[in-house]
Design a protein around this motif. Structure first.
Motif, PDB file in Angstrom:
ATOM      1  N   SER A 268       3.110   1.295   3.491  1.00 11.76           N
ATOM      2  CA  SER A 268       1.774   1.099   4.061  1.00 11.76           C
ATOM      3  C   SER A 268       1.087   2.443   4.315  1.00 11.76           C
ATOM      4  O   SER A 268      -0.125   2.592   4.086  1.00 11.76           O
ATOM      5  CB  SER A 268       1.877   0.286   5.349  1.00 11.76           C
ATOM      6  OG  SER A 268       2.654   0.990   6.309  1.00 11.76           O
ATOM      7  N   GLU A 269       1.871   3.448   4.763  1.00 11.52           N
ATOM      8  CA  GLU A 269       1.287   4.767   5.002  1.00 11.52           C
ATOM      9  C   GLU A 269       0.826   5.410   3.693  1.00 11.52           C
ATOM     10  O   GLU A 269      -0.248   6.047   3.645  1.00 11.52           O
ATOM     11  CB  GLU A 269       2.308   5.670   5.707  1.00 11.52           C
ATOM     12  CG  GLU A 269       2.561   5.295   7.158  1.00 11.52           C
ATOM     13  CD  GLU A 269       3.569   6.228   7.819  1.00 11.52           C
ATOM     14  OE1 GLU A 269       4.056   7.133   7.099  1.00 11.52           O
ATOM     15  OE2 GLU A 269       3.860   6.056   9.017  1.00 11.52           O
ATOM     16  N   VAL A 270       1.601   5.275   2.666  1.00 10.11           N
ATOM     17  CA  VAL A 270       1.214   5.839   1.355  1.00 10.11           C
ATOM     18  C   VAL A 270      -0.066   5.188   0.854  1.00 10.11           C
ATOM     19  O   VAL A 270      -0.970   5.862   0.328  1.00 10.11           O
ATOM     20  CB  VAL A 270       2.367   5.650   0.349  1.00 10.11           C
ATOM     21  CG1 VAL A 270       1.883   5.955  -1.082  1.00 10.11           C
ATOM     22  CG2 VAL A 270       3.533   6.540   0.706  1.00 10.11           C
ATOM     23  N   THR A 271      -0.191   3.920   1.044  1.00 10.56           N
ATOM     24  CA  THR A 271      -1.396   3.216   0.605  1.00 10.56           C
ATOM     25  C   THR A 271      -2.624   3.706   1.362  1.00 10.56           C
ATOM     26  O   THR A 271      -3.690   3.975   0.773  1.00 10.56           O
ATOM     27  CB  THR A 271      -1.221   1.716   0.822  1.00 10.56           C
ATOM     28  OG1 THR A 271      -0.049   1.272   0.138  1.00 10.56           O
ATOM     29  CG2 THR A 271      -2.412   0.960   0.269  1.00 10.56           C
ATOM     30  N   SER A 272      -2.511   3.835   2.681  1.00  9.16           N
ATOM     31  CA  SER A 272      -3.652   4.291   3.485  1.00  9.16           C
ATOM     32  C   SER A 272      -4.016   5.739   3.150  1.00  9.16           C
ATOM     33  O   SER A 272      -5.202   6.092   3.041  1.00  9.16           O
ATOM     34  CB  SER A 272      -3.332   4.151   4.970  1.00  9.16           C
ATOM     35  OG  SER A 272      -2.210   4.960   5.306  1.00  9.16           O
ATOM     36  N   LYS A 273      -3.025   6.584   2.965  1.00  7.88           N
ATOM     37  CA  LYS A 273      -3.311   7.973   2.608  1.00  7.88           C
ATOM     38  C   LYS A 273      -3.971   8.079   1.233  1.00  7.88           C
ATOM     39  O   LYS A 273      -4.880   8.888   1.021  1.00  7.88           O
ATOM     40  CB  LYS A 273      -2.012   8.794   2.608  1.00  7.88           C
ATOM     41  CG  LYS A 273      -1.338   8.924   3.967  1.00  7.88           C
ATOM     42  CD  LYS A 273      -2.196   9.742   4.926  1.00  7.88           C
ATOM     43  CE  LYS A 273      -1.470   9.922   6.262  1.00  7.88           C
ATOM     44  NZ  LYS A 273      -2.300  10.708   7.218  1.00  7.88           N
ATOM     45  N   GLY A 274      -3.528   7.268   0.296  1.00 14.60           N
ATOM     46  CA  GLY A 274      -4.138   7.279  -1.045  1.00 14.60           C
ATOM     47  C   GLY A 274      -5.596   6.829  -0.999  1.00 14.60           C
ATOM     48  O   GLY A 274      -6.462   7.413  -1.682  1.00 14.60           O
ATOM     49  N   ALA A 275      -5.901   5.841  -0.161  1.00 18.97           N
ATOM     50  CA  ALA A 275      -7.278   5.360  -0.057  1.00 18.97           C
ATOM     51  C   ALA A 275      -8.179   6.425   0.542  1.00 18.97           C
ATOM     52  O   ALA A 275      -9.307   6.666   0.062  1.00 18.97           O
ATOM     53  CB  ALA A 275      -7.320   4.095   0.793  1.00 18.97           C
TER      54      ALA A 275
ATOM     55  N   LEU B 264     -12.235  12.500  -2.575  1.00 13.67           N
ATOM     56  CA  LEU B 264     -12.493  12.990  -3.929  1.00 13.67           C
ATOM     57  C   LEU B 264     -13.820  12.449  -4.475  1.00 13.67           C
ATOM     58  O   LEU B 264     -14.486  13.112  -5.285  1.00 13.67           O
ATOM     59  CB  LEU B 264     -11.352  12.579  -4.855  1.00 13.67           C
ATOM     60  CG  LEU B 264     -10.012  13.304  -4.607  1.00 13.67           C
ATOM     61  CD1 LEU B 264      -8.921  12.703  -5.489  1.00 13.67           C
ATOM     62  CD2 LEU B 264     -10.159  14.796  -4.894  1.00 13.67           C
ATOM     63  N   GLY B 265     -14.249  11.304  -4.007  1.00 17.17           N
ATOM     64  CA  GLY B 265     -15.534  10.760  -4.438  1.00 17.17           C
ATOM     65  C   GLY B 265     -16.701  11.579  -3.907  1.00 17.17           C
ATOM     66  O   GLY B 265     -17.778  11.635  -4.530  1.00 17.17           O
ATOM     67  N   LYS B 266     -16.530  12.262  -2.790  1.00 13.48           N
ATOM     68  CA  LYS B 266     -17.582  13.114  -2.228  1.00 13.48           C
ATOM     69  C   LYS B 266     -17.562  14.524  -2.811  1.00 13.48           C
ATOM     70  O   LYS B 266     -18.398  15.343  -2.451  1.00 13.48           O
ATOM     71  CB  LYS B 266     -17.422  13.212  -0.711  1.00 13.48           C
ATOM     72  CG  LYS B 266     -17.589  11.877  -0.007  1.00 13.48           C
ATOM     73  CD  LYS B 266     -17.360  12.044   1.489  1.00 13.48           C
ATOM     74  CE  LYS B 266     -17.500  10.713   2.235  1.00 13.48           C
ATOM     75  NZ  LYS B 266     -17.265  10.867   3.683  1.00 13.48           N
ATOM     76  N   GLU B 267     -16.638  14.815  -3.656  1.00 13.63           N
ATOM     77  CA  GLU B 267     -16.506  16.171  -4.186  1.00 13.63           C
ATOM     78  C   GLU B 267     -17.712  16.577  -5.018  1.00 13.63           C
ATOM     79  O   GLU B 267     -18.087  17.759  -5.062  1.00 13.63           O
ATOM     80  CB  GLU B 267     -15.225  16.249  -5.034  1.00 13.63           C
ATOM     81  CG  GLU B 267     -14.975  17.576  -5.739  1.00 13.63           C
ATOM     82  CD  GLU B 267     -14.809  18.717  -4.742  1.00 13.63           C
ATOM     83  OE1 GLU B 267     -15.019  19.880  -5.129  1.00 13.63           O
ATOM     84  OE2 GLU B 267     -14.471  18.459  -3.548  1.00 13.63           O
TER      85      GLU B 267
END
Length: 421
Positions: free
Chosen positions: A145-152, A158-161
């Protein structure tokens, strides 16, 4: 310092195998010896070959010890310690030592867990238990669950880059304004110059203060020298009244010696007077005792004489014959009127009559005696004896019914023997 930190520290030290029992009350007040002992044990536990100075008797030795421990932990264990708190040796030092104990305690727990996992693996080769894997499944689910939240969240950033890249390139490409740069540099230079001027002023003030202090010191030295010379001159010069003082002191010494001698003589005379009074008192008491003994002896003699006289009177009464024959004998035995010329003689005021009261016609012998005291100044002791004898002799004839004489009888004078003295 909190109660939780102190409790965790004591529990960790007990788990690590510290030989001494640590109480929570040991760190209420500064206890540097206990802190030094714990730090040495922790360093030896971390690196057994490490040589740390253990002398903490003086202040410099304690400072050197704290610095050595902090340097060792910083280089070997990458643990930064606050030396001031360690030197306080109270609850704040416990927080710093808790950093070292937590590392060692976590390592010990990891080792125990590794040993436990190895044993579990050995056991799982022969037996598979699903119940022992439930905790691992929960941990894996949480990590997923932590990996999923961190990836999101990373995807959003990265979309704001794109927008951020444009803003960053615009800021970098923008040319610098020379005027603003110059103003900033001038302001910095001005501040530096002002600080330099202040420093120079302070230095000049220090120099002036130094010169003034030197002048004051020189002045005080000169004054001290003058006072020292004056003291030497006063010590060398003999005062004008010194001769008179010495003379008076000698007279005072003589007067004191005279006073001591007279006081000693007075004390001796007083002691002699007390001794004389004591001897007089003893002599007086001895005389009183002697008088009492003489009075007692005289009383005994008087009683003895009275007893003898009474016995004599009784014997005389028993010797009188009684004839029961004729009437003529009875008539002859009748008492007649005593003749004073024969049986009594009165001479002066001290005369006494002693004897029987029967007539002169009978043939009986008269046993009474007439004692006349012609001298009134005779010994009163003899008068008492004669009185007792007379009284005893008078008692005999009265008991036989004889008539009293015409002259009468003087009453017996009873005087106490104490008045003889």
């Amino acid at each position: 310092m909190s109660f939780r930190d102190l409790r965790n520290f004591t529990e960790m030290m007990r788990a690590l195998g510290y030989p001494r029992l640590i109480s929570m009350e040991n760190f209420r007040t500064p206890n540097f010896t206990l802190v030094a002992e714990i730090l040495i044990w922790l360093v030896k536990r971390y690196e057994p070959q490490m040589d740390i100075p253990t002398d903490v008797d003086t202040e410099s030795d304690r400072i050197f010890f704290i610095k050595a421990v902090a340097q060792f932990m910083a280089t070997k264990a990458h643990i930064k310690l606050n030396t001031k708190r360690l030197y306080q040796a109270d609850g704040y030092a416990v927080k710093e030592m808790l950093k070292i104990t937590s590392v060692l305690y976590s390592a010990m727990k990891t080792k125990q867990m590794a040993i436990g996992d190895r044993t579990d693996e050995d056991n799982s080769k022969f037996k598979f238990d699903l119940g022992s894997r439930i905790s691992d499944l929960k941990a894996a689910r949480q990590l997923a669950s932590e990996v999923t939240s961190k990836g999101a969240s990373l995807y959003d950033l990265l979309g704001k880059e794109v927008d951020l890249r444009e803003m960053r390139t615009a800021s970098i490409a923008r040319p610098l304004e020379i005027n603003e740069t110059e103003k900033a540099l001038r302001a910095a230079i001005k501040q530096v110059l002002e600080s330099v001027e202040k420093t120079k002023d302070m230095l000049s003030n220090v120099v002036s203060d130094e010169t003034s202090l030197d002048a004051k010191i020189e002045k005080k030295k000169q004054e001290q020298e003058r006072n020292q010379k004056r003291l030497q001159t006063l010590q060398s010069v003999r005062p004008a009244f010194m001769d008179e003082y010495e003379k008076i002191e000698e007279d005072l010494q003589k007067q004191y010696e005279t006073f001591v001698q007279k006081f000693r003589n007075l004390c001796f005379l007083e002691s002699q007077l007390d001794e004389y009074h004591r001897m007089e008192q003893e002599r007086f008491e001895e005389a009183e005792n002697t008088l009492r003994m003489m009075q007692h002896v005289l009383r005994e003699e008087e009683e003895r004489d009275l007893t003898k006289s009474s016995l004599k009177d009784e014997d005389s009464d028993m010797d009188v014959p009684e004839d029961e024959g004729s009437d003529s004998d009875i008539e002859e035995c009748r008492p007649t009127k005593p003749r004073p010329t024969r049986n009594g003689i009165m001479t002066g005021r001290g005369a006494r009559f002693v004897g029987t009261m029967q007539g002169g016609d009978s043939d009986e012998t008269e046993d009474s005696e007439i004692d006349v005291d012609e001298d009134e100044e005779e010994d009163e002791g003899e008068e008492e004896k004669s009185k007792d004898l007379e009284d005893d002799s008078l008692k005999g004839p009265v008991s036989r019914g004889a008539r009293p004489s015409k002259g009468g009888m003087r009453p017996t004078l009873l005087e106490e023997s104490d008045n003889d003295f």
